[in-house]
Design a protein around this motif. Sequence first.
Motif, PDB file in Angstrom:
ATOM      1  N   LYS A 149       0.690  -1.309  -0.038  1.00 59.06           N
ATOM      2  CA  LYS A 149      -0.120  -0.416   0.250  1.00 59.06           C
ATOM      3  C   LYS A 149       0.198   1.330  -0.541  1.00 59.06           C
ATOM      4  N   GLU A 150       0.252   2.186  -1.031  1.00 58.60           N
ATOM      5  CA  GLU A 150       1.267   3.351  -1.272  1.00 58.60           C
ATOM      6  C   GLU A 150       1.723   3.930   0.312  1.00 58.60           C
ATOM      7  N   ASN A 151       0.587   4.193   1.223  1.00 57.84           N
ATOM      8  CA  ASN A 151       1.203   5.336   2.768  1.00 57.84           C
ATOM      9  C   ASN A 151       1.501   4.244   3.649  1.00 57.84           C
ATOM     10  N   TYR A 152       2.278   2.876   3.327  1.00 60.24           N
ATOM     11  CA  TYR A 152       2.005   2.463   4.475  1.00 60.24           C
ATOM     12  C   TYR A 152       3.376   3.266   5.970  1.00 60.24           C
ATOM     13  N   LEU A 153       4.563   3.687   4.922  1.00 63.64           N
ATOM     14  CA  LEU A 153       5.364   4.602   6.022  1.00 63.64           C
ATOM     15  C   LEU A 153       4.639   5.173   6.570  1.00 63.64           C
ATOM     16  N   ASP A 154       2.652   5.855   6.859  1.00 65.57           N
ATOM     17  CA  ASP A 154       2.788   7.434   6.881  1.00 65.57           C
ATOM     18  C   ASP A 154       1.880   6.289   8.550  1.00 65.57           C
ATOM     19  N   THR A 155       2.021   5.295   8.439  1.00 67.78           N
ATOM     20  CA  THR A 155       1.398   4.672   9.744  1.00 67.78           C
ATOM     21  C   THR A 155       1.803   5.184  10.875  1.00 67.78           C
ATOM     22  N   THR A 156       0.551   5.306  11.716  1.00 66.50           N
ATOM     23  CA  THR A 156       1.774   6.458  13.348  1.00 66.50           C
ATOM     24  C   THR A 156       0.483   5.686  14.421  1.00 66.50           C
ATOM     25  N   LEU A 157       1.257   5.661  15.388  1.00 65.54           N
ATOM     26  CA  LEU A 157       0.239   5.139  16.728  1.00 65.54           C
ATOM     27  C   LEU A 157       0.420   6.010  17.832  1.00 65.54           C
ATOM     28  N   PHE A 158       0.117   7.569  18.036  1.00 67.33           N
ATOM     29  CA  PHE A 158      -0.676   8.352  19.484  1.00 67.33           C
ATOM     30  C   PHE A 158      -0.300   8.047  20.615  1.00 67.33           C
ATOM     31  N   ILE A 159       0.005   7.842  21.129  1.00 64.40           N
ATOM     32  CA  ILE A 159       0.452   7.238  22.479  1.00 64.40           C
ATOM     33  C   ILE A 159       0.114   9.402  23.968  1.00 64.40           C
ATOM     34  N   THR A 160      -1.464   8.792  23.974  1.00 63.28           N
ATOM     35  CA  THR A 160      -1.550   9.969  24.043  1.00 63.28           C
ATOM     36  C   THR A 160      -2.494   9.535  26.618  1.00 63.28           C
TER      37      THR A 160
ATOM     38  N   ARG B 283       4.068  -2.977  13.581  1.00 62.76           N
ATOM     39  CA  ARG B 283       2.597  -2.155  12.830  1.00 62.76           C
ATOM     40  C   ARG B 283       2.709  -0.682  12.566  1.00 62.76           C
ATOM     41  N   TYR B 284       4.069  -0.126  12.843  1.00 62.17           N
ATOM     42  CA  TYR B 284       3.325   0.917  13.364  1.00 62.17           C
ATOM     43  C   TYR B 284       5.012   2.030  12.735  1.00 62.17           C
ATOM     44  N   ASN B 285       5.054   2.641  11.822  1.00 60.76           N
ATOM     45  CA  ASN B 285       6.181   3.214  11.562  1.00 60.76           C
ATOM     46  C   ASN B 285       6.513   4.444  12.469  1.00 60.76           C
ATOM     47  N   ASN B 286       5.736   5.152  12.639  1.00 59.94           N
ATOM     48  CA  ASN B 286       5.680   6.626  13.589  1.00 59.94           C
ATOM     49  C   ASN B 286       5.080   5.976  14.972  1.00 59.94           C
ATOM     50  N   ILE B 287       5.696   6.035  16.049  1.00 59.47           N
ATOM     51  CA  ILE B 287       5.384   5.709  17.484  1.00 59.47           C
ATOM     52  C   ILE B 287       5.362   7.319  17.927  1.00 59.47           C
ATOM     53  N   VAL B 288       4.058   7.753  18.334  1.00 59.18           N
ATOM     54  CA  VAL B 288       4.251   9.423  18.826  1.00 59.18           C
ATOM     55  C   VAL B 288       3.769   9.479  19.970  1.00 59.18           C
ATOM     56  N   ILE B 289       4.546  10.212  20.937  1.00 61.30           N
ATOM     57  CA  ILE B 289       4.338  10.556  22.345  1.00 61.30           C
ATOM     58  C   ILE B 289       3.690  12.058  21.821  1.00 61.30           C
ATOM     59  N   ALA B 290       2.437  11.643  22.813  1.00 60.83           N
ATOM     60  CA  ALA B 290       1.829  13.044  22.784  1.00 60.83           C
ATOM     61  C   ALA B 290       1.156  13.430  24.210  1.00 60.83           C
ATOM     62  N   THR B 291       1.613  14.048  25.017  1.00 65.11           N
ATOM     63  CA  THR B 291       1.439  14.425  26.000  1.00 65.11           C
ATOM     64  C   THR B 291       1.349  16.452  26.709  1.00 65.11           C
ATOM     65  N   ASP B 292       0.905  17.026  27.232  1.00 64.64           N
ATOM     66  CA  ASP B 292       0.850  18.248  27.641  1.00 64.64           C
ATOM     67  C   ASP B 292       2.358  18.914  27.514  1.00 64.64           C
ATOM     68  N   ALA B 293       2.272  20.137  27.937  1.00 66.68           N
ATOM     69  CA  ALA B 293       3.953  20.621  27.427  1.00 66.68           C
ATOM     70  C   ALA B 293       3.672  20.749  29.011  1.00 66.68           C
ATOM     71  N   ASP B 294       3.283  20.044  30.087  1.00 66.86           N
ATOM     72  CA  ASP B 294       3.341  20.465  31.070  1.00 66.86           C
ATOM     73  C   ASP B 294       4.498  19.723  32.048  1.00 66.86           C
ATOM     74  N   VAL B 295       4.954  20.327  33.878  1.00 66.45           N
ATOM     75  CA  VAL B 295       5.805  19.181  34.203  1.00 66.45           C
ATOM     76  C   VAL B 295       4.500  17.741  34.149  1.00 66.45           C
ATOM     77  N   ASP B 296       3.517  17.775  34.376  1.00 68.95           N
ATOM     78  CA  ASP B 296       3.192  15.981  34.292  1.00 68.95           C
ATOM     79  C   ASP B 296       3.470  15.944  32.980  1.00 68.95           C
ATOM     80  N   GLY B 297       2.820  16.453  31.664  1.00 69.46           N
ATOM     81  CA  GLY B 297       3.284  15.470  30.310  1.00 69.46           C
ATOM     82  C   GLY B 297       4.805  15.689  30.473  1.00 69.46           C
ATOM     83  N   MET B 298       5.851  16.404  31.054  1.00 66.68           N
ATOM     84  CA  MET B 298       7.014  15.431  30.760  1.00 66.68           C
ATOM     85  C   MET B 298       7.039  14.335  31.192  1.00 66.68           C
TER      86      MET B 298
END
Length: 623
Positions: free
Chosen positions: A402-413, A474-489
């Motif tokens: 599939k053409e966009n298989y490299l775009d696969t992303t998992l957001f960890i929130t 299963r995912y090319n990009n694993i993205v940590i998506a947390t708040d930009a505060d002390v807890d998020g850090m």
Amino acid sequence: MAKETKYTEDNIKSLDWKAHIRMRPGMYIGKLGDGSSADDGIYILLKEVLDNSIDEFVMGSGKTIEVSIQGSRVIVRDYGRGIPLGKVVDVVSKMNTGGKYDTNAFKKSVGLNGVGTKAVNALSSFFRVESTRDGNSVSAEFEQGELINTEELTETSRRRGTKVSFIPDEAIFKSFNYRKEYIEKMLKNYVYLNPGLSIIFNGEKFYSEEGLKDLLGDRIAEKDRLFDIIHLKGNDIEVALTFSKAQYSEEYHSFVNGQHTTQGGTHQSAFREAIVKTVREFYGKNFDPSDVRKSIVSAISIKVMEPVFESQTKTKLGSTDMGGNLPTVRTYIVDFVKTKLDNYLHKHTDTADKLHRKILQAEKERKDLSGIRKLAKERAKKASLHNKKLRDCRIHLTDTKKENYLDTTLFITEGDSASGSITKSRNVNTQAVFSLKGKPLNSYGLSKKIVYENEEFNLLQAALNIEDSLEDLRYNNIVIATDADVDGMHIRLLIITFFLQFFPELIKEGHLYILQTPLFRVRNKKETIYCYSENERKEAIKKLSGSPEITRFKGLGEISPDEFVHFIGDDIRLDPVMLEKDQSIDDLLKFYMGKNTPDRQNFIIDNLRVEIDLLEEIAYETN
């Protein structure tokens, strides 16, 4: 009843070569991206040009390649034979034209389909090629694949070779930026695979004498190695391997004809099998394959006649034969490893003893874990049927056709509101969301047992499909998506600790990122600007003039799905999580997650001060 649509000769359209490439760039260079990921299209453009220069070196012409990147302009100069002067325009602008169809000239080449430089040409706002041979040169200039200028045969005193200059088209590659770290890693791989080749990048020289042994030396710190790197070489094959004292899973770096096959393929599968087969026969014991390969850090490079890859980006080998009169890929690799590794272990008894103890320890750990592992798998299987933590996408990294298989992303929130915003605004084809309950467990210093005992870790491992190796990630990009505060850090740090402790190869292979989200929204009645830094906020205020409305985002949950779509779509901003060369994973974890040392306290204070100063400045301005 639906009205029938006319289907006539007028509906049939034939696109010329450049229009097709520009319309469907993903077919030729994978994903586009802004340069924050090592497999973004701007690096593939550079790679396609470099591959031609590498092929010249492989054929015995030109020991030096010069690469210059200044801003968005890329220049690659080799000292090979130079493109035949009468074919300079054709080679970079006519599909299915090139010297690599003549297998006598390029028997084990990387770019076999004649597409590479044509794709670079079509996807560049400016492209120039110059060839020098026998005291003469010819050059041609293009814009978006259209020929705009040629310089016919001209006498010159310049050394022979080819020089290509290009600027990726900003209409296709939006707001891109070349990252030095990714360029250097690519160039290092080239010199590791081609000992004797010098690549000079913006004045810095890259060179290797010991090939894949140097590659592993660059990938695993000496103090993390179980024993010295084993380096084995033969005709059309080279292997290097050791075992890590600091990681659990398997790590492979595989190459075919100089191409980094990041998703493995038939050669990597054969290599994994060969290691187990050889070790079992050497010790005369039927060890479990996972015990033999646990913690391996290795590299394999083979050369194949006319290789078949599973996609245009050549990330996975599909070939089963070596070509010519040689046996299958599997037989060739198994026979080589069996002979060479067996000989090495007989000669180096100290290494053999250390490997034996490592296998027995892995066996003991696996048996100790067997009960809880079985329960964890059953739990993960039940959860996957109705997994509230994972909102999956339709395409995965394993779907290489599939053409966009490299775009696969998992957001960890973290938290329902943030997960909800991302879930509602994501691309359901390529973007998945994994929700954490709150702060994950600090896994520093814990054994892998905790991955199975802790429900969140177990489900995350299952979602990624990385229990033993990255082969079926299963995912090319694993993205940590947390708040930009002390807890998020803190949450970011705990997730990074989890991956460093149990799956460091995810970070080494460039799969882990931190999502940048805007700190401010600056708007008036006509325009809205999202700002990711204090400088961007000031620029936005200046641009909108007057007294624009300024909103400070305190958390991801405050951003509505309608707004969030702007931050995870084409304009997504990601910060890659990287390991420095020779950086010990154990030392890194001790610094961040060990006892409170003065060094770490100073690091935290210095980094927090920036945020505090920023908030104080904003408060002063708004009062």
